[in-house]
Design a protein around this motif. Sequence first.
Motif, PDB file in Angstrom:
ATOM      1  N   PRO A  79       0.832  -1.211   0.000  1.00 23.48           N
ATOM      2  CA  PRO A  79       0.000   0.000   0.000  1.00 23.48           C
ATOM      3  C   PRO A  79       0.865   1.259   0.000  1.00 23.48           C
ATOM      4  O   PRO A  79       1.945   1.287   0.590  1.00 23.48           O
ATOM      5  CB  PRO A  79      -0.801  -0.131   1.301  1.00 23.48           C
ATOM      6  CG  PRO A  79      -0.848  -1.607   1.559  1.00 23.48           C
ATOM      7  CD  PRO A  79       0.471  -2.134   1.094  1.00 23.48           C
ATOM      8  N   ARG A  80       0.383   2.310  -0.639  1.00 28.25           N
ATOM      9  CA  ARG A  80       1.160   3.544  -0.724  1.00 28.25           C
ATOM     10  C   ARG A  80       1.162   4.314   0.590  1.00 28.25           C
ATOM     11  O   ARG A  80       2.163   4.926   0.955  1.00 28.25           O
ATOM     12  CB  ARG A  80       0.606   4.435  -1.845  1.00 28.25           C
ATOM     13  CG  ARG A  80       0.770   3.838  -3.229  1.00 28.25           C
ATOM     14  CD  ARG A  80       0.354   4.834  -4.295  1.00 28.25           C
ATOM     15  NE  ARG A  80       0.519   4.278  -5.635  1.00 28.25           N
ATOM     16  CZ  ARG A  80       0.363   4.983  -6.749  1.00 28.25           C
ATOM     17  NH1 ARG A  80       0.034   6.263  -6.680  1.00 28.25           N
ATOM     18  NH2 ARG A  80       0.531   4.410  -7.933  1.00 28.25           N
ATOM     19  N   LYS A  81       0.034   4.310   1.300  1.00 20.96           N
ATOM     20  CA  LYS A  81      -0.045   5.070   2.544  1.00 20.96           C
ATOM     21  C   LYS A  81       0.751   4.345   3.631  1.00 20.96           C
ATOM     22  O   LYS A  81       0.585   3.138   3.833  1.00 20.96           O
ATOM     23  CB  LYS A  81      -1.499   5.229   2.975  1.00 20.96           C
ATOM     24  CG  LYS A  81      -2.322   6.072   1.999  1.00 20.96           C
ATOM     25  CD  LYS A  81      -3.750   6.238   2.479  1.00 20.96           C
ATOM     26  CE  LYS A  81      -4.553   7.107   1.521  1.00 20.96           C
ATOM     27  NZ  LYS A  81      -5.972   7.248   1.968  1.00 20.96           N
ATOM     28  N   PRO A  82       1.624   5.076   4.346  1.00 24.54           N
ATOM     29  CA  PRO A  82       2.500   4.436   5.344  1.00 24.54           C
ATOM     30  C   PRO A  82       1.762   3.594   6.369  1.00 24.54           C
ATOM     31  O   PRO A  82       2.197   2.481   6.701  1.00 24.54           O
ATOM     32  CB  PRO A  82       3.209   5.632   5.997  1.00 24.54           C
ATOM     33  CG  PRO A  82       3.235   6.676   4.924  1.00 24.54           C
ATOM     34  CD  PRO A  82       1.925   6.518   4.205  1.00 24.54           C
ATOM     35  N   GLY A  83       0.639   4.084   6.888  1.00 27.28           N
ATOM     36  CA  GLY A  83      -0.093   3.330   7.903  1.00 27.28           C
ATOM     37  C   GLY A  83      -0.604   2.006   7.370  1.00 27.28           C
ATOM     38  O   GLY A  83      -0.458   0.966   8.021  1.00 27.28           O
ATOM     39  N   GLU A  84      -1.219   2.039   6.177  1.00 24.63           N
ATOM     40  CA  GLU A  84      -1.733   0.809   5.571  1.00 24.63           C
ATOM     41  C   GLU A  84      -0.588  -0.143   5.228  1.00 24.63           C
ATOM     42  O   GLU A  84      -0.701  -1.359   5.412  1.00 24.63           O
ATOM     43  CB  GLU A  84      -2.528   1.141   4.315  1.00 24.63           C
ATOM     44  CG  GLU A  84      -3.807   1.925   4.582  1.00 24.63           C
ATOM     45  CD  GLU A  84      -4.538   2.268   3.301  1.00 24.63           C
ATOM     46  OE1 GLU A  84      -4.116   1.786   2.231  1.00 24.63           O
ATOM     47  OE2 GLU A  84      -5.510   3.034   3.363  1.00 24.63           O
ATOM     48  N   ARG A  85       0.506   0.424   4.724  1.00 24.16           N
ATOM     49  CA  ARG A  85       1.669  -0.400   4.379  1.00 24.16           C
ATOM     50  C   ARG A  85       2.231  -1.099   5.605  1.00 24.16           C
ATOM     51  O   ARG A  85       2.523  -2.307   5.578  1.00 24.16           O
ATOM     52  CB  ARG A  85       2.752   0.467   3.746  1.00 24.16           C
ATOM     53  CG  ARG A  85       4.027  -0.285   3.362  1.00 24.16           C
ATOM     54  CD  ARG A  85       5.120   0.687   2.991  1.00 24.16           C
ATOM     55  NE  ARG A  85       5.445   1.540   4.113  1.00 24.16           N
ATOM     56  CZ  ARG A  85       5.951   2.769   4.011  1.00 24.16           C
ATOM     57  NH1 ARG A  85       6.183   3.284   2.824  1.00 24.16           N
ATOM     58  NH2 ARG A  85       6.220   3.483   5.093  1.00 24.16           N
ATOM     59  N   ASP A  86       2.355  -0.360   6.715  1.00 24.10           N
ATOM     60  CA  ASP A  86       2.923  -0.940   7.937  1.00 24.10           C
ATOM     61  C   ASP A  86       2.037  -2.053   8.484  1.00 24.10           C
ATOM     62  O   ASP A  86       2.534  -3.092   8.934  1.00 24.10           O
ATOM     63  CB  ASP A  86       3.114   0.149   9.004  1.00 24.10           C
ATOM     64  CG  ASP A  86       4.178   1.171   8.599  1.00 24.10           C
ATOM     65  OD1 ASP A  86       4.910   0.901   7.633  1.00 24.10           O
ATOM     66  OD2 ASP A  86       4.253   2.230   9.243  1.00 24.10           O
ATOM     67  N   ARG A 140       9.568   5.044  -4.070  1.00 28.15           N
ATOM     68  CA  ARG A 140       9.060   4.600  -2.764  1.00 28.15           C
ATOM     69  C   ARG A 140       9.890   3.465  -2.172  1.00 28.15           C
ATOM     70  O   ARG A 140       9.598   2.983  -1.078  1.00 28.15           O
ATOM     71  CB  ARG A 140       7.600   4.138  -2.891  1.00 28.15           C
ATOM     72  CG  ARG A 140       6.614   5.240  -3.221  1.00 28.15           C
ATOM     73  CD  ARG A 140       5.178   4.783  -2.946  1.00 28.15           C
ATOM     74  NE  ARG A 140       4.793   3.670  -3.803  1.00 28.15           N
ATOM     75  CZ  ARG A 140       4.205   3.782  -4.986  1.00 28.15           C
ATOM     76  NH1 ARG A 140       3.953   4.973  -5.484  1.00 28.15           N
ATOM     77  NH2 ARG A 140       3.875   2.721  -5.695  1.00 28.15           N
TER      78      ARG A 140
END
Length: 284
Positions: free
Chosen positions: A147-154, A175
């Motif tokens: 995922p591009r958004k840091p929170g979703e990616r983490d 990225r």
Amino acid sequence: MREDGTVNENGRLVLAGAPIGRTGDASPRLREALETADVVAAEDTRRLRRLASDLGAEIGGRIVSYYDANEAGRAAELLGELRDGRTVLVITDAGMPGVSDPGYRLTHLAVEAGITVTSLPGPSAVTTALAVSGLPSDRFCFEGFPPRKPGERDRRLRALATEERTMVFFEAPHRLGAALGAMAEAFGPERRAAVCRELTKTYEEVRRGGLGELAAWAAEGVKGEITVVVAGHDPQEVEADIEDLVAEVARRAETGVPKKQAIVDVAKSAGIPKRDLYDAVHRG
């Protein structure tokens, strides 16, 4: 029904693998398929024409664009072509249609409609990167783009922390540094990985090392098409290290850090679930 009035009852969807780098990797079958398909649906029509020219192929059928933004609407149109008995060939910029590229929607519709779906195999960044990574390849999973958004990616990466299969990811070059840093946080900085850049092209590069080391390297900037291969979680290795981690928690606690916080911090840096370390600390 075709324009000449004849009827072909054998509509067929062909998913054509395109070279991921060198045109010479294309098979003779791809050239033939481009020349004989009734409709060629391409992610980028200009790149399709360039590929056909390089292959010496004359595209005889109708060319239509088929990319992310128009995939849903175009799939219904192409299904109509298939129902009318035509052969539709889908080709993306590189690799196999449907693998992080347009193709899945039309394939699903064709299967549901009982239309023949076949593949014209070609190079794949997923299996190519896996093969050259030097990491275990007997069991693996493809995770696509994080995922591009840091929170979703983490959150996605934390959910994969105990995945035991080798993992393959795609990532955009701008990225990559942040993604590798997040992987180092989720899996541990020493987890082995390989960053495969520009596979099969002139400036192909495969950089191998721990995630922390690779994140530091990528922070300087990386260009090109990127595939990342990450080793899976090794329960035996974690078990061997757990005593050292328990000792580290005790050391931090002696300096005044609350034990609960020490467990969280050590588990995060080691890339293991905090519950596992919590249980080990309290077993001791």
